[in-house]
Write an enzyme that holds these catalytic residues in place. Structure first.
Site, mmCIF file in Angstrom:
data_model
loop_
_atom_site.group_PDB
_atom_site.id
_atom_site.type_symbol
_atom_site.label_atom_id
_atom_site.label_comp_id
_atom_site.label_asym_id
_atom_site.label_seq_id
_atom_site.Cartn_x
_atom_site.Cartn_y
_atom_site.Cartn_z
ATOM 1 N N PHE A 21 12.672 6.623 33.094
ATOM 2 C CA PHE A 21 12.176 7.554 34.121
ATOM 3 C C PHE A 21 11.029 8.417 33.626
ATOM 4 C CE2 PHE A 21 16.781 7.453 35.684
ATOM 5 C CZ PHE A 21 16.539 6.272 36.349
ATOM 6 N N TRP A 60 10.884 11.153 41.431
ATOM 7 C CA TRP A 60 10.657 11.420 40.006
ATOM 8 C C TRP A 60 11.421 10.407 39.146
ATOM 9 C CZ3 TRP A 60 14.115 12.452 36.063
ATOM 10 C CH2 TRP A 60 13.564 12.909 34.869
ATOM 11 N N HIS A 61 12.603 10.014 39.642
ATOM 12 C CA HIS A 61 13.429 9.094 38.845
ATOM 13 C C HIS A 61 12.834 7.700 38.724
ATOM 14 C CE1 HIS A 61 16.461 12.202 39.444
ATOM 15 N NE2 HIS A 61 17.018 11.717 38.369
ATOM 16 N N GLY A 62 12.044 7.322 39.680
ATOM 17 C CA GLY A 62 11.482 5.987 39.585
ATOM 18 C C GLY A 62 10.703 5.625 40.818
#
Lengths: 478, 341
Positions: free
Chosen positions: A478, A323-325
């Site tokens: 993000f 999800w962060h990247g």
């Protein structure tokens, strides 16, 4: 528009008087919606259409989900919501990642697929508002909430500018009822809002941004630095990411309070956690609770046996990392936290972790708590390396330089700097921890003293901002 | 009475918080105190024994040593069996964008010492914003005290067309056809500078305020406060006239010609530090001096995909980066070693 820019404060200075002057709930919400679209469009107006698409799709799916009684039809509607929201996210955020991963595999077999790469700009905050709108349809599907009939309220729920680009990721059950009432902040909310904005700005600008300058220089050119300098860079990154994101969250909560809206806390002194489970109760709370409620529990949580519990935990953390990247480094970061959590769960053997604070009543218990906090911090610090490195090559280079163990002329300077940053970060957290409040300043009895402290913090932050270029928030990407 | 008490509490807490912030900013090197001072015999100088950590295009770490110049400290007295180089120039030579150990001075000193098999001392007298007359005055007033064997003067085209004059930097004039360094600084400017220099020399916060004020002289206040809204209303801010890149009338002055004529051809090496070659008129003026042109080397490096002046972190194109410093040191080492051997 960055919170740590003068234009944001000018924007806020224009929005607030108009908002306070408006009388009806409808006019206030329409005005806030327009202000929120301006806020988002200030970065790139074209992406306002993505916000609008998410809003319309989920508004109408939500209504139909509620009306529909046939379970198969409800599932189809939910899938449509998931497909449209996650589809937009997949195209803008993950398409190139998967294409590049595919290319990398293909190149191992002599394939040339460079033409597949697309030049896609990642819209700011897309992961945040996608998760927020998803919680709305998921909660209606689970019959936890009823849909709203007011599209303005819903559109404002999706685009509410204080938390639009980097959270906290609010639940419809919490935020929509607030936006359905006439917004009018109390005096307490205004006081708390001002304190949160100024202390958040100080954290972001004076701690986060300034630590970030060291981190960026060290990590982007590792071969030029010694082992000690690199390790200091990693410690400074742990300060940067916390100060940056918690500073942002504070400004978001403070701004929201000035509009009469309460947002959830996103951070509760995470570096004072005594174990990794506690860390995840204190770090990015809105995301970790979202992942727990909508992913971990949807996968079966701990209801399907011990082995499945660990698998669910790992899957949740791996996807949380992603999800962060769009990078394998984030997946590794999530995976490491998954392993930590699973090992901790295993060590506890079913025993629940309480929410009581650390015990400092005796020297022995105090030292034990400090030891646990330090150990947890070191474990977390190790994972930050994967989070900060933008590639696997960068990660291996870090290990390579550190393993050669070089000290250099400036080791003392960098160690001192890292300790100073760590000291100020921990000091601010201890004040919060011991007072149980993010607005502990308001507990000071003299209003004159509160004003004096706030003016000094605001003054120093503005002076720094004036003569330096602003650094964007890390979580904007993000 | 209560109001007065609150005001006093307010002032006290404001001052204490400011002191806390000052201590934090100073010890974490978020900002520096001012390095500048004024010496009536030299003009504007750097303060002595001031360490710094600067973020501009990159991260510069170093110290103005006990003699007020940059890098490793060598006293005016020197051993006979050493080769002493004076590095003169503007901000490129000062090189405040990199750590001392990455500066070409350190690399060159080490490399040349090994290459020649003797002790080489390289002293960095680079001063941001200095043009040829400024360097000349600095050499005459200060650098000569260190009795260098060689003066390496780093120049770019615009250094030969001096335009900007800081009244506290000595002016070089022609008096009856002779070069003269004017040390009669305007009294009012000296007085004013001496009055305002002290707070930024002792407080990082006050120095940041001072830097902010300087910034307003380079870019309009509106563009700092209003961000891109400013460009919706007004045109993009342009570079000031005193920016080195600004174009102007290009006539080489008699003072510049006289300075070049006055320099010792045996001891001075001119180095073009720019990406672009110097114009033929200037190269012609330098006939008789050893001349090293860095531009083809810098251009070649850029063509090979490793730009010597790009700073990816800040997204700026500016002074030499780490690779640039390595390249400059390597070229100078080769050129100087061959002529000194």
């Amino acid at each position: 528009m960055l919170f740590n820019s003068f234009i944001f404060f000018i924007f806020l200075g224009l929005v607030l008087p108009v908002f306070y002057a408006l009388r009806s709930k409808e006019s206030k919400n329409i005005f806030l919606l327009l202000a929120s679209y301006f806020f988002y469009g200030y970065w790139d107006w074209r992406f306002c259409s993505l916000l609008a698409i998410s809003t319309f799709v989920d508004f109408f799916i939500g209504k139909n989900l509620h009306k529909q009684t046939d379970e198969k039809a409800r599932k189809r509607l939910l899938l449509l919501s998931l497909f449209s929201n996650l589809g937009i996210l997949a195209v803008f955020k993950y398409l190139n990642f998967f294409v590049e991963s595919f290319q990398s595999v293909a190149s191992q077999f002599g394939g040339e697929l460079d033409f597949l790469h697309l030049n896609i700009i990642l819209p700011v905050g897309i992961s945040f508002y996608t998760f927020q709108t998803l919680s709305y349809t998921l909660d209606i599907y689970r019959r936890r909430i009823e849909p709203t009939n007011n599209i303005i309220d819903f559109a404002l729920f999706v685009a509410f500018f204080p938390q639009l680009v980097a959270g906290p990721i609010e639940r419809a059950a919490a935020l929509l009822p607030e936006l359905s009432k006439k917004l009018s902040p109390s005096k307490d909310q205004i006081r708390q809002g001002i304190v949160l904005i100024i202390t958040g700005l100080f954290r972001k600008v004076l701690l986060g941004d300034t630590a970030g300058r060291y981190v960026d220089n060290i990590f982007e050119n590792m071969e030029a630095y010694t082992s000690v300098e690199l390790l200091c860079g990693l410690v400074l990154f742990s300060v940067q990411i916390y100060a940056d994101f918690s500073g942002y969250s504070r400004i978001a909560r403070g701004t929201s309070k000035l509009l009469g809206v309460e947002l959830m806390k996103n951070f509760e002194q995470p570096y004072l956690s005594r174990n990794i489970t506690e860390f995840w109760r204190r770090w990015h709370i809105s995301l970790s609770s979202w992942l727990k409620d909508y992913l971990y529990i949807s996968l079966g949580g701990n209801r399907k046996g011990e082995n499945r519990t660990y698998i669910n935990l790992m899957l949740t953390m791996l996807l949380g990392g992603l999800w962060h990247g769009a990078s394998w480094n984030f997946v590794i970061w999530g995976g490491l936290h998954g392993i930590y959590l699973a090992l901790h769960k295993l060590a506890l053997r079913g025993k629940k972790i309480g929410r009581e604070k650390a015990d400092f009543s005796t020297i022995a218990s105090g030292l034990s708590s400090i030891g646990q906090m330090l150990l947890t911090y070191i474990l977390v610090l190790f994972t930050w390396l994967f989070f900060r490195s933008t590639s696997w090559e960068m990660t291996t280079e870090f290990f390579s330089v550190v393993s050669q163990w070089t000290v250099g002329d400036y080791a003392g300077k960098f160690i001192t700097i890292s300790l100073v940053y760590a000291f100020v970060t921990i000091l601010l957290d201890i004040l919060e921890y011991s007072s149980d409040s993010h607005t502990y300043l308001l507990k000071v009895k003299s209003p004159g003293a509160i004003i004096g402290i706030l003016l000094a913090l605001l003054g120093v932050s503005f002076i720094y901002m004036f003569q330096a270029d602003p650094l964007p928030f890390i979580y904007f990407q993000f | 009475m209560n109001l007065l008490k609150q005001i006093l509490w307010g002032i006290l807490s404001f001052v204490l918080t400011m002191l806390f912030c000052e201590a934090f900013i100073w010890s974490s090197n978020i900002a520096n105190v001012s390095f500048s001072d004024f010496d009536p015999e030299i003009g504007k100088v750097n303060r002595q024994d001031v360490p710094f950590l600067i973020f501009n295009e990159g991260m510069g770490v170093g110290k103005y040593n006990a003699y007020g110049y940059l890098g490793k400290e060598y006293p005016p007295y020197r051993e006979d069996n050493t080769l002493r180089l004076a590095l003169m120039g503007d901000s490129y030579v000062a090189g405040l964008q990199v750590m001392g150990r990455h500066h070409f001075r350190s690399i060159l000193e080490k490399g040349l010492s090994e290459n020649l098999g003797s002790t080489v001392e390289a002293l960095n007298f680079g001063k941001p914003g200095f043009d040829l007359p400024d360097m000349y005055a600095f050499k005459e007033n200060y650098i000569d005290r260190f009795t260098p064997d060689l003066y390496l003067i780093f120049v770019a085209e615009f250094d030969f067309y001096p335009k900007v004059t800081d009244v506290l930097v000595p002016d070089v004039k022609l008096e009856n056809g002779e070069l003269a360094i004017d040390m009669d600084f305007p009294e009012e400017a000296v007085l004013r500078y001496n009055q305002i220099k002290v707070p930024p020399q002792h407080s990082t916060i006050l120095n940041m305020m001072n830097n902010g004020l300087k910034k307003t002289k380079q870019v309009p206040l509106g563009s700092i406060l209003l961000d891109k809204v400013y460009t919706w209303i007004w045109e993009e801010p342009e570079l000031g006239e005193d920016h080195p890149g600004a174009t102007g009338e290009k006539v080489i002055s008699d003072v510049v010609k006289a300075i070049i004529g006055d320099l010792d051809k045996e001891k001075v090496v001119f180095i073009n530090r720019d990406m672009e070659a110097l114009s033929p008129e200037i190269v012609e003026l330098l006939v008789g001096f050893k001349y090293i042109d860095l531009s083809p080397h810098l251009q070649k490096m850029k063509l090979e995909g490793k730009s010597p002046i790009d700073w990816p972190i800040t997204g700026r194109v500016g002074h030499w980066n780490h690779e640039g410093h390595k390249l400059v040191a390597k070229v100078l080492e080769e050129e100087l070693a061959s002529s000194l051997r």
